[in-house]
Design an enzyme around this catalytic site. Structure first.
Site, short mmCIF file in Angstrom:
data_model
loop_
_atom_site.label_atom_id
_atom_site.label_comp_id
_atom_site.label_asym_id
_atom_site.label_seq_id
_atom_site.Cartn_x
_atom_site.Cartn_y
_atom_site.Cartn_z
CB CYS A 97 -4.86 10.08 11.62
SG CYS A 97 -3.37 9.63 12.31
NE ARG A 137 1.07 10.71 10.44
CZ ARG A 137 0.84 9.58 9.58
NH1 ARG A 137 -0.71 9.07 10.10
NH2 ARG A 137 0.97 9.48 8.14
NE ARG A 190 -7.34 4.35 5.24
CZ ARG A 190 -6.80 5.40 5.95
NH1 ARG A 190 -7.16 5.91 7.00
NH2 ARG A 190 -5.90 5.90 4.96
CE LYS A 225 -2.05 1.77 4.37
NZ LYS A 225 -2.11 3.08 4.34
CG ASN A 226 2.63 2.91 3.64
OD1 ASN A 226 1.16 2.66 3.05
ND2 ASN A 226 3.13 1.87 4.21
CG ASP A 228 3.54 1.84 9.06
OD1 ASP A 228 3.89 1.78 8.21
OD2 ASP A 228 3.29 2.24 10.42
C1 EPZ Z 1 4.25 6.78 6.34
O1 EPZ Z 1 3.92 8.10 6.65
C2 EPZ Z 1 3.51 5.53 6.06
N1 EPZ Z 1 2.13 6.10 5.72
C3 EPZ Z 1 3.51 5.67 7.14
O2 EPZ Z 1 2.32 4.14 7.60
C4 EPZ Z 1 4.78 5.32 8.01
O3 EPZ Z 1 3.96 4.92 9.68
C5 EPZ Z 1 5.36 6.04 8.48
O4 EPZ Z 1 5.46 6.15 6.92
C6 EPZ Z 1 6.50 5.78 9.27
O5 EPZ Z 1 7.61 4.85 8.20
C7 EPZ Z 1 2.56 6.23 4.18
O6 EPZ Z 1 3.52 5.44 3.72
C8 EPZ Z 1 1.13 6.73 2.95
P1 EPZ Z 1 6.28 9.92 8.30
P2 EPZ Z 1 4.13 9.41 6.70
O7 EPZ Z 1 6.74 11.62 7.50
O8 EPZ Z 1 4.68 9.94 5.46
C9 EPZ Z 1 6.88 13.49 11.32
C10 EPZ Z 1 0.36 3.13 7.79
O9 EPZ Z 1 -0.10 2.18 8.79
N2 EPZ Z 1 6.92 14.13 10.40
O10 EPZ Z 1 7.83 9.50 8.03
O11 EPZ Z 1 3.26 10.17 7.01
C11 EPZ Z 1 5.83 12.18 12.04
O12 EPZ Z 1 4.29 13.14 13.16
C12 EPZ Z 1 0.91 4.47 8.22
O13 EPZ Z 1 0.56 2.03 6.99
C13 EPZ Z 1 6.83 15.97 10.82
O14 EPZ Z 1 7.21 16.11 12.37
O15 EPZ Z 1 5.59 8.88 8.32
C14 EPZ Z 1 5.84 11.25 12.54
O16 EPZ Z 1 6.14 11.52 14.44
C15 EPZ Z 1 0.94 4.77 9.35
N3 EPZ Z 1 6.67 16.45 10.07
C16 EPZ Z 1 6.82 11.22 11.62
O17 EPZ Z 1 7.34 12.44 11.28
C17 EPZ Z 1 6.18 16.05 8.75
O18 EPZ Z 1 6.60 17.14 7.31
C18 EPZ Z 1 7.25 10.15 11.05
O19 EPZ Z 1 6.56 10.89 9.58
C19 EPZ Z 1 6.25 14.74 8.24
C20 EPZ Z 1 6.20 14.41 9.47
#
Ligand code: EPZ
Length: 421
Positions: free
Chosen positions: A118, A123, A400, A22-23, A308
């Site tokens: 969420c 996020r 999802r 998915k990701n 995850d």
């Molecule tokens: C991706 O989310 C995945 N989703 C998530 O999977 C996964 O948990 C995550 O990466 C970490 O591996 C998809 O790929 C669609 P991040 P993403 O930006 O890109 C903070 C699932 O269950 N952050 O690496 O949103 C954020 O709050 C989902 O399939 C900022 O502060 O993750 C978090 O604490 C859940 N500012 C951390 O970084 C930003 O601009 C990781 O977020 C972006 C992120």
């Protein structure tokens, strides 16, 4: 709202096919916006999130279809009808924010609803926005929308991330692919899904070095062309079923995946007393005789233990011999499965970013509530191990991210059924 009813205590034995990730599929689909050529994706999973993103891309003007022969998803963005991603779609699926970089790069502007938080955390998208500004975009937050513009196009530059954000890396990669000149991303995310997106962008005509390392170099192009790409296997689905098999005491082979995708999780499972081996078809898993052993788990960016899989690992460890300490370093609110697991008889105490899991002999079935995608599947894992019947409510969360979950489990001997509520 549908429910899932599971009568636990039966070992899983058999074969489970693993779907495309998915990701990986979500950002790959957004890459279709970067070209007027046809992007063909094989191994796209059939999930609610994929259907929702298809809707969003269609309103941007992307023609999305399925090749009847090969089953590939074929996307053609010959022209962009709208550069706005509306709140009513983005609020339901945060990954919609991944249209921001491609729209900005292709059209010089984009108006994307701020995704908002969420269940698992606030996020924010600040890292995405800083990255796009480093490529010369003007980016403002107005009335809950991200308003981005680059009327003279984007210019490659140095992008340094304070945290290796997966989504921010993907947005900047796609924007940089059509920027003038070279972009360097320092502290880039290294997840396999990043490497998969880079491979697709290269097939579309881009030049990218260092994908999968913390320093990525992207040469911008005036235009990209269509391509064919196969979505890599879902490592989170893979880890989920490994842990489901281990907790029930059965022997299962996962096909269409690879042990290399889940090495951090496999290392921890072996420490807990599970036998995991790579095979020609994928991965074979079974629990050695006797109970699982309690272990410590810390979630980290790739190649560390994936956040995850944290909820699923916790479910597995609820019946281990001894205590486990699980620390969640990525999201600030990713323990909502804990109270639900405790309803099944687990002994878990949360202290800030860590949870102490004291193993119990048996879990007992009860009605529980799904709260987010990975929390909901951790309840499935616990229910498979529990005595008696468990009813999991709000299973739309499951749909999802897990394709045909009940069918895959039932084929391995689980007593599981979906009940329309
Ligand atoms: C991706 O989310 C995945 N989703 C998530 O999977 C996964 O948990 C995550 O990466 C970490 O591996 C998809 O790929 C669609 P991040 P993403 O930006 O890109 C903070 C699932 O269950 N952050 O690496 O949103 C954020 O709050 C989902 O399939 C900022 O502060 O993750 C978090 O604490 C859940 N500012 C951390 O970084 C930003 O601009 C990781 O977020 C972006 C992120």
């Amino acid at each position: 709202m549908d429910k899932i009813r599971i009568r636990g205590g039966r070992a899983l034995n058999g074969t489970i096919p693993i779907a495309g990730a998915k990701n990986a599929a979500l950002p790959l689909m957004c890459a279709s916006l970067l070209t007027d050529g046809a992007l063909r994706l094989a191994n796209v999973p059939d999930l609610a999130d994929i259907r929702m993103l298809t809707q969003l891309l269609a309103q941007h003007g992307v023609l999305v279809g399925r090749d009847g022969g090969t089953g590939e998803m074929v996307m053609t963005a010959a022209r962009i009808a709208s550069t706005e991603a509306p709140y009513d779609i983005v609020r339901k699926m945060r990954a919609s924010v991944l249209v921001l970089g491609p729209l900005l790069a292709r059209c010089g502007r984009a108006r994307v609803s701020q995704p908002g938080g969420c269940a698992i955390g606030s996020r924010p998208v600040d890292i995405h926005l800083t990255g796009l500004r480093a490529l010369g975009a003007d980016v403002d937050l107005i009335d809950g929308y991200i308003e981005a513009s680059a009327p003279r196009g984007l210019t490659g530059g140095l992008v340094t991330f304070p945290f290796p954000s997966v989504g921010a890396t993907e947005n900047v990669m796609m924007a940089a692919a059509l920027a003038r000149g070279e972009t360097v991303i320092e502290n880039a995310a290294k997840e396999p899904e990043i490497v998969d997106l880079a491979a697709c962008l290269v097939a579309m005509g881009s030049t990218i070095e260092g994908a999968g390392t913390s320093r990525m170099v992207i040469q911008g192009r005036d235009r990209l062309h269509g391509a064919s790409h196969r979505v890599l296997a879902d490592r989170i689905e893979t880890g989920t079923y490994l842990m489901a098999a281990a907790v029930t005491g059965g022997e299962v082979e996962l096909t269409g995946t690879s042990i290399a995708l889940v090495s951090a999780a496999v290392e921890k499972m072996r420490e807990a007393g599970v036998t995991v081996t790579g095979t020609d078809q994928g991965i074979r898993v079974h629990r050695r005789n006797g109970p699982l052993t309690g272990i410590d788990v810390v979630t980290e960016p790739h190649p560390g233990f994936p956040t995850d899989l944290q909820a699923q690992m916790m479910a597995m460890l609820t019946v281990a011999d001894g205590a486990s300490l699980i620390t969640e370093n990525i999201f600030e609110n990713r323990f909502m499965h804990v109270p639900e697991l405790c309803r099944l008889g687990a002994d878990i105490n949360v202290h800030g970013a860590s949870a102490v899991v004291r193993g119990v002999k048996r879990l007992s079935g009860a009605p529980v509530m799904a709260t987010d995608l990975r929390a909901s599947v951790s309840l499935v894992i616990a229910a498979l191990a529990a005595d008696g019947e468990t009813e999991i409510n709000r299973v739309y969360h499951l749909d999802r991210g897990y394709e045909r979950l009940e069918q895959k489990l039932a084929a391995c001997g689980a007593d599981v059924e979906r009940v329309a509520a």
